[in-house]
Design a protein around this motif. Structure first.
Motif, PDB file in Angstrom:
ATOM      1  N   UNK A 159     -96.870 -11.238 -20.490  1.00  0.00           N
ATOM      2  CA  UNK A 159     -95.488 -10.904 -20.546  1.00  0.00           C
ATOM      3  C   UNK A 159     -94.854 -11.153 -19.311  1.00  0.00           C
ATOM      4  N   UNK A 160     -93.594 -11.908 -19.515  1.00  0.00           N
ATOM      5  CA  UNK A 160     -92.948 -12.151 -18.200  1.00  0.00           C
ATOM      6  C   UNK A 160     -91.744 -11.008 -18.060  1.00  0.00           C
ATOM      7  N   UNK A 161     -91.163 -11.054 -16.804  1.00  0.00           N
ATOM      8  CA  UNK A 161     -90.276 -10.187 -16.384  1.00  0.00           C
ATOM      9  C   UNK A 161     -88.933 -10.625 -16.972  1.00  0.00           C
ATOM     10  N   UNK A 162     -88.377  -9.939 -17.764  1.00  0.00           N
ATOM     11  CA  UNK A 162     -87.234 -10.320 -18.651  1.00  0.00           C
ATOM     12  C   UNK A 162     -85.762 -10.291 -17.794  1.00  0.00           C
ATOM     13  N   UNK A 163     -85.570  -8.957 -17.209  1.00  0.00           N
ATOM     14  CA  UNK A 163     -84.574  -8.916 -16.262  1.00  0.00           C
ATOM     15  C   UNK A 163     -84.380  -9.913 -15.076  1.00  0.00           C
ATOM     16  N   UNK A 164     -85.568 -10.315 -14.422  1.00  0.00           N
ATOM     17  CA  UNK A 164     -85.632 -11.451 -13.720  1.00  0.00           C
ATOM     18  C   UNK A 164     -85.324 -12.810 -14.168  1.00  0.00           C
ATOM     19  N   UNK A 165     -85.798 -13.246 -15.133  1.00  0.00           N
ATOM     20  CA  UNK A 165     -85.576 -14.268 -15.975  1.00  0.00           C
ATOM     21  C   UNK A 165     -83.957 -14.124 -16.211  1.00  0.00           C
ATOM     22  N   UNK A 166     -83.521 -13.172 -16.776  1.00  0.00           N
ATOM     23  CA  UNK A 166     -81.943 -13.296 -17.203  1.00  0.00           C
ATOM     24  C   UNK A 166     -81.208 -13.460 -15.866  1.00  0.00           C
ATOM     25  N   UNK A 167     -81.559 -13.016 -14.796  1.00  0.00           N
ATOM     26  CA  UNK A 167     -80.778 -13.025 -13.327  1.00  0.00           C
ATOM     27  C   UNK A 167     -80.979 -14.550 -12.860  1.00  0.00           C
ATOM     28  N   UNK A 168     -81.805 -15.095 -13.202  1.00  0.00           N
ATOM     29  CA  UNK A 168     -81.934 -16.649 -12.718  1.00  0.00           C
ATOM     30  C   UNK A 168     -81.252 -17.298 -13.771  1.00  0.00           C
ATOM     31  N   UNK A 169     -81.274 -16.905 -15.072  1.00  0.00           N
ATOM     32  CA  UNK A 169     -80.449 -17.990 -16.232  1.00  0.00           C
ATOM     33  C   UNK A 169     -78.905 -17.683 -15.772  1.00  0.00           C
ATOM     34  N   UNK A 170     -78.610 -16.359 -15.720  1.00  0.00           N
ATOM     35  CA  UNK A 170     -77.163 -16.388 -15.492  1.00  0.00           C
ATOM     36  C   UNK A 170     -76.732 -16.716 -14.057  1.00  0.00           C
ATOM     37  N   UNK A 171     -77.487 -16.683 -12.954  1.00  0.00           N
ATOM     38  CA  UNK A 171     -77.135 -17.302 -11.927  1.00  0.00           C
ATOM     39  C   UNK A 171     -76.729 -18.692 -11.986  1.00  0.00           C
TER      40      UNK A 171
END
Length: 391
Positions: A159-171
């Motif tokens: 399980x990966x941290x979805x919110x953290x990955x989203x933050x990276x993607x959106x940045x």
């Protein structure tokens, strides 16, 4: 209305001529128009009228609209399988020279698509550890089209941290695409954690006991022109639209999804807890167990339920085969979230055409058995598994 009520009481696009409570199955290829202007407007997308069932069909549209309302999404497209949902989404987002940042722990056919088929068309995979955020950030470059993830990897149960990955993607200005098949959207709000596009194998929880093959692409409106391109280009040119009969079956499954899922998830937890005490089982991997390394993150992301898939590890592949051969209640079959409990040895089946070296890199072990927990009485499932393990 709450999601469960929407699943049962969503209105048809137009009133049925006979007052049917169930959306009829429109088994037709084409539709008649009153005049040439109406026909032209329908074909050019100026109205919602169906024109040809390869791209629009009233039964499928009803299913799409229901999911759209339940997810509060911008758009939903129903397609012929979960793999069709993934492939059409990635083709829509990429082009030759682009790359996809994703995990080494992908489901077998998804891995083959991204690290095999799409490479033939000039799209490269950047395989990373999605639980290592620094590694993910370093893997993104100017040609990255998206981050693609599975919310619970199959069969590694990572399980990966979805919110953290989203933050990276959106940045970085790219979308986060998530395969959310393992936890149904009645329980899990992907968009609230930053997912831009959700892909689902509706064959699994939604279909209502493995009645049919289908997939969903759920667009939350944060990726410009995505749904328009999917409908006007991908559905037209690739022809992966869901059939009306499948939409009818999966709409019925959607009505009972929440009730079935809660029983399956509860059964899975009870089975996992019971199997921890069996001497012959070397490891029980289920994110709902408190000693699982992903337990706390899973609770934050998915709430109180943890899905209906778990894995166990035995001494060897031979021991796994002997176990599977002795099962009497649990069925020897692929698929997930059937009403029946299913067992499979992933290394020799789903990943059987990969080399031992490839399986090692993907952490697919010869000692692992995947269990999809069904709706039987949990005690019967446990008894069958324990008896088969002990020989």
């Amino acid at each position: 209305m709450k999601k469960q009520t929407q699943a049962i009481h969503s209105r048809f696009q137009t009133k049925d001529a006979y007052g049917s409570l169930a959306m009829p199955v429109y088994h037709t290829a084409a539709y008649e128009f009153d005049n040439a202007t109406e026909m032209a407007d329908a074909f050019c997308g100026k109205t919602d009228a169906p024109d040809y069932s390869r791209v629009t069909n009233p039964t499928v549209t009803y299913f799409e609209n229901k999911v759209k309302a339940m997810c509060n999404a911008h758009g939903v497209i129903a397609v012929s399988s979960g793999m069709a949902a993934i492939s059409n989404t990635l083709i829509c987002l990429t082009a030759a020279g682009k790359n996809i940042v994703t995990s080494r722990h992908l489901f077998g056919n998804t891995y083959s698509l991204i690290a095999g088929t799409m490479m033939r068309f000039g799209v490269k995979p950047h395989l990373t550890d999605l639980t290592n955020l620094k590694e993910v950030e370093n893997a993104i470059d100017n040609d990255t089209a998206c981050i693609f993830m599975e919310i619970i990897t199959n069969p590694q149960m990572e399980v990966a941290d979805i919110a953290a990955l989203a933050e990276i993607a959106h940045k970085k200005g790219i979308p986060l695409v998530a395969d959310t098949t393992m936890i149904p959207f009645t329980q899990f709000d992907a968009h609230s954690l930053g997912v831009d596009i959700e892909v689902v194998s509706s064959t699994k929880y939604l279909s209502g006991g493995a009645t049919s093959i289908g997939g969903l692409v759920i667009d939350y409106g944060t990726t410009p022109n995505f749904t328009d391109r999917m409908r006007k280009e991908l559905l037209m040119n690739l022809g992966a639209y869901m059939t009306p009969h499948v939409a009818y079956m999966q709409n019925l499954g959607l009505e009972t999804l929440d009730a079935r899922y809660r029983v399956q998830a509860d059964n899975a937890l009870r089975v996992a807890q019971a199997l921890k005490d069996v001497e012959q089982i070397k490891r029980v991997n289920y994110i709902g167990l408190e000693d699982n390394p992903f337990y706390e993150l899973s609770r934050r992301q998915f709430g109180k339920t943890s899905g209906a898939m778990l894995t166990i590890d035995l001494d060897s592949q031979e021991a796994c085969f002997d176990f599977i051969n002795r099962l009497q209640v649990v069925r020897r079959a692929t698929n997930l979230f059937d009403n029946k409990t299913l067992a499979i040895h992933p290394a020799s089946t789903i990943f059987g055409n990969f080399t031992p070296r490839q399986r090692q890199k993907m952490d697919v072990l010869d000692t692992t058995i995947r269990l999809s927990i069904g709706l039987e009485d949990a005690e019967d499932i446990i008894e069958d598994i324990v008896r088969s393990v002990e020989g």
